[in-house]
Design a protein around this motif. Structure first.
Motif, PDB file in Angstrom:
ATOM      1  N   SER A  40     -11.346  -0.049  12.907  1.00 31.79           N
ATOM      2  CA  SER A  40     -11.727   0.775  11.761  1.00 31.79           C
ATOM      3  C   SER A  40     -13.016   0.266  11.118  1.00 31.79           C
ATOM      4  O   SER A  40     -13.041  -0.852  10.587  1.00 31.79           O
ATOM      5  CB  SER A  40     -10.596   0.745  10.742  1.00 31.79           C
ATOM      6  OG  SER A  40     -10.935   1.482   9.606  1.00 31.79           O
ATOM      7  N   THR A 101      -4.892  -2.725  -1.410  1.00 34.87           N
ATOM      8  CA  THR A 101      -4.327  -1.376  -1.294  1.00 34.87           C
ATOM      9  C   THR A 101      -3.518  -1.251  -0.009  1.00 34.87           C
ATOM     10  O   THR A 101      -3.693  -2.019   0.940  1.00 34.87           O
ATOM     11  CB  THR A 101      -5.423  -0.290  -1.260  1.00 34.87           C
ATOM     12  OG1 THR A 101      -6.256  -0.532  -0.129  1.00 34.87           O
ATOM     13  CG2 THR A 101      -6.251  -0.294  -2.531  1.00 34.87           C
ATOM     14  N   GLU A 103      -3.923   1.033   2.002  1.00 30.64           N
ATOM     15  CA  GLU A 103      -4.941   1.364   3.001  1.00 30.64           C
ATOM     16  C   GLU A 103      -5.444   0.106   3.715  1.00 30.64           C
ATOM     17  O   GLU A 103      -5.528   0.069   4.943  1.00 30.64           O
ATOM     18  CB  GLU A 103      -6.103   2.103   2.318  1.00 30.64           C
ATOM     19  CG  GLU A 103      -7.382   2.228   3.144  1.00 30.64           C
ATOM     20  CD  GLU A 103      -7.275   3.175   4.329  1.00 30.64           C
ATOM     21  OE1 GLU A 103      -6.296   3.935   4.414  1.00 30.64           O
ATOM     22  OE2 GLU A 103      -8.177   3.148   5.179  1.00 30.64           O
ATOM     23  N   ASN A 104      -5.778  -0.925   2.961  1.00 31.20           N
ATOM     24  CA  ASN A 104      -6.249  -2.183   3.569  1.00 31.20           C
ATOM     25  C   ASN A 104      -5.200  -2.727   4.538  1.00 31.20           C
ATOM     26  O   ASN A 104      -5.518  -3.197   5.628  1.00 31.20           O
ATOM     27  CB  ASN A 104      -6.495  -3.260   2.496  1.00 31.20           C
ATOM     28  CG  ASN A 104      -7.577  -2.888   1.502  1.00 31.20           C
ATOM     29  OD1 ASN A 104      -7.482  -3.274   0.346  1.00 31.20           O
ATOM     30  ND2 ASN A 104      -8.590  -2.156   1.913  1.00 31.20           N
ATOM     31  N   VAL A 107      -4.994  -0.600   7.774  1.00 31.74           N
ATOM     32  CA  VAL A 107      -6.152  -0.833   8.648  1.00 31.74           C
ATOM     33  C   VAL A 107      -5.968  -2.119   9.463  1.00 31.74           C
ATOM     34  O   VAL A 107      -6.163  -2.135  10.677  1.00 31.74           O
ATOM     35  CB  VAL A 107      -7.462  -0.881   7.832  1.00 31.74           C
ATOM     36  CG1 VAL A 107      -8.586  -1.548   8.616  1.00 31.74           C
ATOM     37  CG2 VAL A 107      -7.881   0.529   7.436  1.00 31.74           C
TER      38      VAL A 107
ATOM     39  N   ARG B 137      -7.058   9.888   6.764  1.00 32.99           N
ATOM     40  CA  ARG B 137      -6.395   9.375   5.557  1.00 32.99           C
ATOM     41  C   ARG B 137      -7.213   9.660   4.284  1.00 32.99           C
ATOM     42  O   ARG B 137      -6.829   9.243   3.210  1.00 32.99           O
ATOM     43  CB  ARG B 137      -6.132   7.871   5.694  1.00 32.99           C
ATOM     44  CG  ARG B 137      -5.222   7.504   6.877  1.00 32.99           C
ATOM     45  CD  ARG B 137      -4.781   6.040   6.851  1.00 32.99           C
ATOM     46  NE  ARG B 137      -5.897   5.106   6.874  1.00 32.99           N
ATOM     47  CZ  ARG B 137      -6.531   4.669   7.973  1.00 32.99           C
ATOM     48  NH1 ARG B 137      -6.143   5.077   9.173  1.00 32.99           N
ATOM     49  NH2 ARG B 137      -7.545   3.830   7.882  1.00 32.99           N
ATOM     50  N   ASN B 138      -8.326  10.382   4.442  1.00 33.79           N
ATOM     51  CA  ASN B 138      -9.108  10.765   3.252  1.00 33.79           C
ATOM     52  C   ASN B 138      -8.318  11.739   2.376  1.00 33.79           C
ATOM     53  O   ASN B 138      -8.313  11.628   1.159  1.00 33.79           O
ATOM     54  CB  ASN B 138     -10.422  11.457   3.654  1.00 33.79           C
ATOM     55  CG  ASN B 138     -11.462  10.487   4.183  1.00 33.79           C
ATOM     56  OD1 ASN B 138     -11.209   9.288   4.263  1.00 33.79           O
ATOM     57  ND2 ASN B 138     -12.618  11.002   4.547  1.00 33.79           N
ATOM     58  N   ARG B 230      -9.600   4.340  -0.276  1.00 33.63           N
ATOM     59  CA  ARG B 230      -8.445   5.250  -0.137  1.00 33.63           C
ATOM     60  C   ARG B 230      -7.236   4.764  -0.946  1.00 33.63           C
ATOM     61  O   ARG B 230      -6.140   4.558  -0.395  1.00 33.63           O
ATOM     62  CB  ARG B 230      -8.064   5.403   1.336  1.00 33.63           C
ATOM     63  CG  ARG B 230      -9.148   6.096   2.155  1.00 33.63           C
ATOM     64  CD  ARG B 230      -8.739   6.362   3.604  1.00 33.63           C
ATOM     65  NE  ARG B 230      -9.873   6.830   4.369  1.00 33.63           N
ATOM     66  CZ  ARG B 230     -10.319   6.277   5.499  1.00 33.63           C
ATOM     67  NH1 ARG B 230      -9.705   5.240   6.010  1.00 33.63           N
ATOM     68  NH2 ARG B 230     -11.363   6.771   6.123  1.00 33.63           N
ATOM     69  N   MET B 233      -3.321   6.137  -0.908  1.00 33.11           N
ATOM     70  CA  MET B 233      -2.372   6.095   0.219  1.00 33.11           C
ATOM     71  C   MET B 233      -0.938   5.764  -0.209  1.00 33.11           C
ATOM     72  O   MET B 233       0.014   6.386   0.255  1.00 33.11           O
ATOM     73  CB  MET B 233      -2.852   5.116   1.299  1.00 33.11           C
ATOM     74  CG  MET B 233      -3.925   5.687   2.222  1.00 33.11           C
ATOM     75  SD  MET B 233      -3.452   7.244   3.053  1.00 33.11           S
ATOM     76  CE  MET B 233      -2.226   6.663   4.242  1.00 33.11           C
ATOM     77  N   ARG B 234      -0.784   4.768  -1.083  1.00 31.66           N
ATOM     78  CA  ARG B 234       0.560   4.356  -1.486  1.00 31.66           C
ATOM     79  C   ARG B 234       1.338   5.530  -2.103  1.00 31.66           C
ATOM     80  O   ARG B 234       2.478   5.816  -1.689  1.00 31.66           O
ATOM     81  CB  ARG B 234       0.458   3.185  -2.479  1.00 31.66           C
ATOM     82  CG  ARG B 234       1.713   2.848  -3.240  1.00 31.66           C
ATOM     83  CD  ARG B 234       2.748   2.186  -2.335  1.00 31.66           C
ATOM     84  NE  ARG B 234       3.955   1.888  -3.094  1.00 31.66           N
ATOM     85  CZ  ARG B 234       4.232   0.687  -3.600  1.00 31.66           C
ATOM     86  NH1 ARG B 234       3.410  -0.319  -3.421  1.00 31.66           N
ATOM     87  NH2 ARG B 234       5.347   0.500  -4.279  1.00 31.66           N
TER      88      ARG B 234
END
Lengths: 245, 245
Positions: A40, A101, A103-104, A107, B137-138, B230, B233-234
């Motif tokens: 990513s 997050t 998200e992190n 990834v 995931r945007n 992002r 996401m959660r």
């Protein structure tokens, strides 16, 4: 069907290995193949620990749930999601890394999985066998201590690698129609596909155990999900510095 | 170096495709290869949506951040972590699925990544090109609605597939010594490895942009991690029924 597709479709997990060690060239080819997987935004948020030390393999075999092949295999790889390196990169640029997050976390977890699967394919193409070891998450604190993992690194799964010393055969999967959907998710077919697969797996188990094991996939899944599994992971990950906002 | 290792090490992300559609045989070979990847305790906790509908691809191209190749590629795969099927299996056995741990979430996310990487390798072995689309995931809510994803399913990443219509060349990775550790994690080498890679990437960018782009990897990473990415996401995942205990 080309050679690579054939190889992919003949995967089976190997749980018995010859003592023959891997050469440095073999290890390098496996790692370099792993590295060429997509990442990513090129974050390359993973590291891999290659354990060949007999004492450590013995300890890891116990920590992963007494899996003998972890000790027996000549190379035990522990695939780690790694945001420590990214924080170092930020520090080098006098920048405080903003992370924490979900998200992190996704990834880094995806990055390491893509790399590991390339490693698995590379190993198998060289005549080696592998098995993924989710049991590395049984005792993640002890594993992390043993491997000296820094903050923002966590062991996602292990992988035994070595020359196969048995052939367990291929385990049937769900029908392709069960996992593949065209344009939109068709949840109306799910139940029927499970029932079809249950029959496939019943025959598979009966044949492999000479009639002793009479069960179906949905029953195995129900038995597995009757209780929470590895409920320590969230707390462990937070101890390692991960957050999930 | 065998053909498969060579293939793995020649991966490059393709962002321009010929209009030529994939045959049903090609799609099936890709999906069946994906399915043969390892899966944690055979849970097979993933599904994949293959989008060929032009209107949907157009919409997805916008939702993923105006990425033209999402519309242009003949097949856009959306790889989803899927615990919906497992809940159906439990229901079939009159069992209430106990889920909601971080462990459950990791298993599903890893399962789909392993399958997807096998699909990528299979596609490339057939002369096709791919690129992963994290941009799925945007706008995950809109994507999930469009694809009609049920509860306990989330889109982890997309993947364009098609016949390549350019050759972007191979992007250098960190040195193998940067990601591979022997027996224990050696954090003392990290800084130096980043600095070495920074130089490799500076040259790579300068060459590719005829001297216009003068930057290094650690700066790119610092720019990326200066702010949360992002951060929705959660909340989205919780709306889909996932929990992270």
């Amino acid at each position: 069907m080309n050679q690579t597709v054939k190889l992919l479709q003949q995967h089976r997990s190997i749980r018995k290995y010859k003592t023959e060690p891997l050469s440095e060239d073999q290890i390098l080819a496996i790692i370099q193949s792993a590295q060429m997987a997509s990442s990513s935004s090129n974050v390359q948020a993973y590291s891999v620990i290659g354990v060949t030390d007999p004492g450590m393999k013995k300890e890891l075999a116990v920590l992963t749930g007494n899996q003998a092949y972890v000790e027996q295999c000549p190379l035990f790889l522990i695939w780690c999601a790694d945001m420590f390196r990214l924080r170092e990169a930020c520090t080098l640029q006098d920048t405080e890394m903003v992370h924490g997050t979900m998200e992190n976390f996704i990834v880094a977890t995806v990055d390491v999985a893509l790399a590991a699967q390339n490693a698995a394919v590379a190993a198998e193409s060289m005549g080696l066998g592998i098995v993924y070891i989710g049991g590395i998450r049984n005792n993640p604190r002890e594993v992390s201590k043993l491997l000296m993992l820094p903050e923002l690194v966590y062991p996602v799964f292990g992988m035994c690698v070595g020359v196969p010393d048995h052939d367990p055969g291929i385990r049937p999967r769900l029908a392709s129609e069960a996992v593949y959907h065209r344009n939109t998710y068709d949840s109306s077919k799910t139940r029927l596909e499970i029932e079809k697969y249950d029959q496939v797996m019943r025959e598979y188990y009966l044949e492999r155990t000479k009639g002793k094991r009479d069960t179906v996939w949905s029953k195995e899944m129900a038995d597995k999900y009757r209780q929470p599994v590895r409920a320590h992971m969230r707390a462990f990950l937070e101890e390692q510095g991960f957050r999930f906002e």
